[in-house]
Design an enzyme around this catalytic site. Sequence first.
Site: not given
Ligand code: AMP
Length: 395
Positions: A8, A179, A208-209
């Site tokens: 990636n 995505h 939702l990331g």
């Molecule tokens: P990604 O882009 O899929 O890696 O997601 C990143 C997002 O996931 C960030 O906003 C992190 O704060 C959130 N995230 C990861 N672990 C947690 C958690 N335990 N509680 C709330 N948000 C989380």
Amino acid sequence: MAKTFAINAGSSSLKFQLFQMPEEEVIAKGLVERIGIGNSIFSIEYGDDQEFEMTEDIDDHGRAVELLFDKLQEFGIVDDLEEITGVGHRVVAGGEDFKESTVVTDAVIERVDELSEFAPLHNPAEAQVMRVFQEKLSNATMVAVFDTSFHTTMPAVNYVYSLPYEYYEDFQARKYGAHGTSHQFVANRAAELVGKPIEELKIITCHLGNGGSITAVDGGKSVDTSMGFTPLAGITMGTRTGDIDPSLIPFLMDKLGIDDVNEMINIFNKKSGLLGISGVSSDMRDVEGAAGEGNERAQLALDIFANRVQKYIGQYIAVMNGVDVIVFTAGIGENSSTTRHRIMDPISVFGALLDPERNDTRKEALISSDDSDVLIYNIPTNEEVAIAREVERLK
Ligand code: AMP
């Protein structure tokens, strides 16, 4: 001994996972950051919790790949580069050309480069990295896996913007989404868990990331998705605005004394969303933490985040005239039970009801209650495995 890379590449980064196939066992993974910026960081995890990190100037993606190959051999992760028989590359923009994953040829790389207009930060780096791998691993099967492919099944009614139609015809200015690999992966997994053919299901997938998008998957096909011409559109994200009125562009440029529209777009991409609203952070954990301590803007950011997801869920129930399954995935979707609760609780009218105990999980699980009309699942996404599987499929 077949090993397959999932690669990636971003404008200044290169993420990698090396799989033993067909077992899908991760034998190494890591990241090269700050490529071409100076003080680049190379980090890798392998074996039984072994880790290595180094900092040096890495001028371009070619050097990053060379370093990666050196370290794979130095650490005994591979004895011979010939063991790597497959490489899958994530490509952000596939335009209307690439309706599915494609074996990489010179013509494919050239076309990916030409599509840079649609993803200026990603496609050029991806094309360059494909060229480097092609040169260094000439015997491996290389496959390009496009973020947009899954969404090429959308009907025109959902991808044509309400602009003069010639802009679509002449410039392919339309919704492409993103995505796709993740939405497809979790939708298929949801169908397996439900135990019904995906052709019989209406599924809404909520990725939702840090970036986020919602997709309506009807009968296994993406029929609508929240991201647009670029990943800027749709729901509120870590640093992106999601949907806003374009008239704000000249208004804010005037107020802020900005002459270059790209600077404005940069603010929409990098300084907005959870970060912009809360003023605290783009990271959901920080925003939830600050809201818990009484920070009102952080609370507003959480409320806006949930509100935008709710509205897309409502839209997509309308688009599909129903829903059987809702899936949550990616960093926030998988891990934040409070966010899932904040989203689903106020929209009980749709008959999709969370079970509070089942929802208290970060693992793959059914999280809806027994009396819910709609099944709700938490399904960890795995884009890297999905990419490695595409390589195996096309070998
Ligand atoms: P990604 O882009 O899929 O890696 O997601 C990143 C997002 O996931 C960030 O906003 C992190 O704060 C959130 N995230 C990861 N672990 C947690 C958690 N335990 N509680 C709330 N948000 C989380």
